[in-house]
Design a protein around this motif. Structure first.
Motif, PDB file in Angstrom:
ATOM      1  N   LEU A 104     -31.192 -57.712  31.225  1.00 20.20           N
ATOM      2  CA  LEU A 104     -31.693 -58.327  30.340  1.00 20.20           C
ATOM      3  C   LEU A 104     -31.535 -59.861  30.210  1.00 20.20           C
ATOM      4  CD1 LEU A 104     -32.688 -57.563  27.237  1.00 20.20           C
ATOM      5  CD2 LEU A 104     -30.344 -57.458  26.531  1.00 20.20           C
ATOM      6  N   PRO A 105     -30.304 -60.437  30.510  1.00 20.42           N
ATOM      7  CA  PRO A 105     -30.330 -61.792  30.912  1.00 20.42           C
ATOM      8  C   PRO A 105     -31.558 -62.418  31.736  1.00 20.42           C
ATOM      9  CG  PRO A 105     -28.034 -61.024  31.229  1.00 20.42           C
ATOM     10  CD  PRO A 105     -29.168 -59.819  31.309  1.00 20.42           C
ATOM     11  N   GLY A 106     -31.914 -61.844  32.824  1.00 24.11           N
ATOM     12  CA  GLY A 106     -33.193 -62.260  33.323  1.00 24.11           C
ATOM     13  C   GLY A 106     -34.489 -61.894  32.805  1.00 24.11           C
ATOM     14  N   ALA A 107     -34.692 -61.002  31.645  1.00 24.92           N
ATOM     15  CA  ALA A 107     -35.667 -60.803  31.153  1.00 24.92           C
ATOM     16  C   ALA A 107     -36.089 -62.215  29.896  1.00 24.92           C
ATOM     17  CB  ALA A 107     -35.672 -59.645  30.483  1.00 24.92           C
ATOM     18  N   PHE A 108     -34.746 -62.335  29.480  1.00 26.50           N
ATOM     19  CA  PHE A 108     -34.839 -63.439  28.355  1.00 26.50           C
ATOM     20  C   PHE A 108     -34.769 -64.651  28.895  1.00 26.50           C
ATOM     21  CE2 PHE A 108     -32.409 -60.654  25.174  1.00 26.50           C
ATOM     22  CZ  PHE A 108     -33.468 -59.780  24.713  1.00 26.50           C
ATOM     23  N   ALA A 109     -34.241 -64.801  30.148  1.00 31.70           N
ATOM     24  CA  ALA A 109     -34.256 -66.334  30.685  1.00 31.70           C
ATOM     25  C   ALA A 109     -36.147 -66.090  31.061  1.00 31.70           C
ATOM     26  CB  ALA A 109     -33.594 -66.132  32.068  1.00 31.70           C
ATOM     27  N   GLU A 110     -36.814 -65.432  31.653  1.00 30.05           N
ATOM     28  CA  GLU A 110     -38.078 -65.163  32.137  1.00 30.05           C
ATOM     29  C   GLU A 110     -38.963 -65.398  30.824  1.00 30.05           C
ATOM     30  OE1 GLU A 110     -41.186 -64.806  34.769  1.00 30.05           O
ATOM     31  OE2 GLU A 110     -39.256 -65.678  34.723  1.00 30.05           O
ATOM     32  N   VAL A 111     -38.548 -65.036  29.695  1.00 24.00           N
ATOM     33  CA  VAL A 111     -39.106 -65.288  28.497  1.00 24.00           C
ATOM     34  C   VAL A 111     -39.222 -66.768  28.113  1.00 24.00           C
ATOM     35  CG1 VAL A 111     -39.112 -64.899  25.745  1.00 24.00           C
ATOM     36  CG2 VAL A 111     -39.233 -62.992  27.364  1.00 24.00           C
ATOM     37  N   ALA A 112     -37.821 -67.504  28.173  1.00 31.72           N
ATOM     38  CA  ALA A 112     -37.712 -68.791  27.901  1.00 31.72           C
ATOM     39  C   ALA A 112     -38.547 -69.708  28.765  1.00 31.72           C
ATOM     40  CB  ALA A 112     -36.246 -69.203  27.856  1.00 31.72           C
ATOM     41  N   ARG A 113     -38.670 -69.037  30.150  1.00 33.03           N
ATOM     42  CA  ARG A 113     -39.390 -69.888  31.318  1.00 33.03           C
ATOM     43  C   ARG A 113     -41.008 -70.177  30.740  1.00 33.03           C
ATOM     44  NH1 ARG A 113     -42.966 -69.078  34.870  1.00 33.03           N
ATOM     45  NH2 ARG A 113     -43.062 -66.723  34.898  1.00 33.03           N
ATOM     46  N   VAL A 114     -41.377 -69.082  30.573  1.00 35.23           N
ATOM     47  CA  VAL A 114     -42.990 -69.199  29.892  1.00 35.23           C
ATOM     48  C   VAL A 114     -43.229 -69.795  28.586  1.00 35.23           C
ATOM     49  CG1 VAL A 114     -43.266 -67.173  31.497  1.00 35.23           C
ATOM     50  CG2 VAL A 114     -43.114 -66.654  29.155  1.00 35.23           C
ATOM     51  N   LEU A 115     -42.260 -69.753  27.780  1.00 29.91           N
ATOM     52  CA  LEU A 115     -42.343 -70.377  26.476  1.00 29.91           C
ATOM     53  C   LEU A 115     -42.473 -72.007  26.332  1.00 29.91           C
ATOM     54  CD1 LEU A 115     -42.675 -69.047  23.620  1.00 29.91           C
ATOM     55  CD2 LEU A 115     -39.970 -69.302  23.428  1.00 29.91           C
ATOM     56  N   ALA A 116     -43.468 -72.178  25.644  1.00 22.75           N
ATOM     57  CA  ALA A 116     -43.397 -73.884  25.767  1.00 22.75           C
ATOM     58  C   ALA A 116     -42.581 -74.417  24.653  1.00 22.75           C
ATOM     59  CB  ALA A 116     -44.978 -74.248  25.070  1.00 22.75           C
ATOM     60  N   PRO A 117     -41.975 -75.704  25.194  1.00 25.32           N
ATOM     61  CA  PRO A 117     -40.976 -76.215  23.926  1.00 25.32           C
ATOM     62  C   PRO A 117     -41.592 -76.220  22.619  1.00 25.32           C
ATOM     63  CG  PRO A 117     -41.291 -77.707  25.870  1.00 25.32           C
ATOM     64  CD  PRO A 117     -42.440 -76.583  26.105  1.00 25.32           C
ATOM     65  N   GLY A 118     -40.809 -75.823  21.716  1.00 24.45           N
ATOM     66  CA  GLY A 118     -41.198 -75.533  20.362  1.00 24.45           C
ATOM     67  C   GLY A 118     -41.771 -74.166  19.961  1.00 24.45           C
ATOM     68  N   GLY A 119     -41.802 -73.570  21.015  1.00 24.88           N
ATOM     69  CA  GLY A 119     -42.531 -72.092  20.830  1.00 24.88           C
ATOM     70  C   GLY A 119     -41.665 -71.120  20.178  1.00 24.88           C
ATOM     71  N   ARG A 120     -42.179 -69.784  19.791  1.00 25.76           N
ATOM     72  CA  ARG A 120     -41.494 -68.871  19.151  1.00 25.76           C
ATOM     73  C   ARG A 120     -41.162 -67.572  19.705  1.00 25.76           C
ATOM     74  NH1 ARG A 120     -45.157 -71.517  17.387  1.00 25.76           N
ATOM     75  NH2 ARG A 120     -46.417 -69.999  16.285  1.00 25.76           N
ATOM     76  N   PHE A 121     -40.435 -66.752  19.835  1.00 26.26           N
ATOM     77  CA  PHE A 121     -40.274 -65.724  20.343  1.00 26.26           C
ATOM     78  C   PHE A 121     -39.728 -64.618  19.224  1.00 26.26           C
ATOM     79  CE2 PHE A 121     -37.373 -62.690  23.164  1.00 26.26           C
ATOM     80  CZ  PHE A 121     -38.373 -61.715  23.381  1.00 26.26           C
ATOM     81  N   VAL A 122     -40.399 -63.614  19.241  1.00 25.20           N
ATOM     82  CA  VAL A 122     -39.890 -62.211  18.179  1.00 25.20           C
ATOM     83  C   VAL A 122     -39.772 -61.036  19.022  1.00 25.20           C
ATOM     84  CG1 VAL A 122     -40.403 -61.014  16.252  1.00 25.20           C
ATOM     85  CG2 VAL A 122     -41.039 -63.213  16.311  1.00 25.20           C
ATOM     86  N   LEU A 123     -38.469 -60.745  18.974  1.00 23.49           N
ATOM     87  CA  LEU A 123     -37.826 -59.304  19.566  1.00 23.49           C
ATOM     88  C   LEU A 123     -37.824 -58.297  18.597  1.00 23.49           C
ATOM     89  CD1 LEU A 123     -36.695 -57.915  22.067  1.00 23.49           C
ATOM     90  CD2 LEU A 123     -34.447 -58.831  21.323  1.00 23.49           C
ATOM     91  N   GLY A 124     -38.390 -57.379  18.619  1.00 24.57           N
ATOM     92  CA  GLY A 124     -38.101 -56.047  17.692  1.00 24.57           C
ATOM     93  C   GLY A 124     -37.635 -55.057  18.454  1.00 24.57           C
ATOM     94  N   VAL A 125     -36.328 -54.603  17.920  1.00 23.18           N
ATOM     95  CA  VAL A 125     -35.808 -53.374  18.302  1.00 23.18           C
ATOM     96  C   VAL A 125     -35.074 -52.414  17.085  1.00 23.18           C
ATOM     97  CG1 VAL A 125     -34.888 -54.433  20.244  1.00 23.18           C
ATOM     98  CG2 VAL A 125     -33.463 -54.602  18.094  1.00 23.18           C
ATOM     99  N   GLY A 126     -35.207 -51.231  17.413  1.00 21.33           N
ATOM    100  CA  GLY A 126     -34.547 -50.185  16.485  1.00 21.33           C
ATOM    101  C   GLY A 126     -33.035 -50.365  16.277  1.00 21.33           C
ATOM    102  N   ASP A 127     -32.693 -50.046  15.182  1.00 18.42           N
ATOM    103  CA  ASP A 127     -31.322 -50.040  14.872  1.00 18.42           C
ATOM    104  C   ASP A 127     -30.618 -49.483  15.890  1.00 18.42           C
ATOM    105  OD1 ASP A 127     -28.778 -49.136  13.285  1.00 18.42           O
ATOM    106  OD2 ASP A 127     -29.321 -50.835  12.466  1.00 18.42           O
TER     107      ASP A 127
END
Length: 181
Positions: A104-127
């Protein structure tokens, strides 16, 4: 089935991105393609990354025109190795995918890598509390993590928590963690 079952969660995740029509958007683990379909009229360009070759082939067939025009770019890969340039997307969604991610840390770091400055990330998970009670899920290898752990891992990856939305979905609780970079 994936589109029907996850419709409300995906619709809310796309809405939470607050797209203006000029952004490059990404749907990670797009499954049945509903997120791609919802993102296409709201973004200038849409990327989809899927680990399942079967789902990727279905999307290539279903979105043949959008792929041919270059408005939709599809790729195969895990959340920990996204086939995109650094800072190349402005908005990212992923719903019901992190249960299958070991690093999970690697996955979220990868999302942060491809996301431009000022970008948005929405993560959806079941309770997680309710999902943890379903033996079928835990016996089939779903990695169910507490929301506080997800939020901390997002922050550690360089993403800033903006808000946390909760709603009922498919008879269970659902969470959208909305982050920025």
């Amino acid at each position: 089935m994936l589109n029907r079952r996850n419709r409300e969660a995906v619709v809310k995740a796309v809405a939470a991105l607050e797209l203006t029509g000029t952004e490059r958007a990404l749907d990670i683990g797009f499954g049945g393609g509903l997120g791609l379909r919802l993102l296409l009229p709201k973004a200038a360009e849409v990327h989809g990354v899927e680990i399942s070759a079967t789902m990727l082939a279905r999307a290539q067939a279903a979105f043949r025109g959008e792929v041919a025009s270059g408005r939709l770019v599809l790729g195969e890969g895990p959340m920990t190795a996204l086939p995109l340039e650094t800072g190349s997307v402005h908005a990212v969604i992923t719903t019901n995918t992190v249960y299958f991610v070991e690093d999970l840390p690697g996955a979220f770091a990868e999302v942060a890598r491809v996301l431009a400055p000022g970008g948005r990330f929405v993560l959806g998970v079941g309770d997680p509390e309710l999902m943890g009670r379903a033996r079928m899920l835990t016996e089939n290898g779903f990695r169910i993590r507490p929301i506080a752990e997800l939020e901390a891992t997002l922050t550690d990856a360089g993403l800033t928590m903006r808000r946390h939305e909760r709603f009922a979905h498919s008879g269970l609780g659902f969470h959208l963690l909305i982050c920025g970079k």
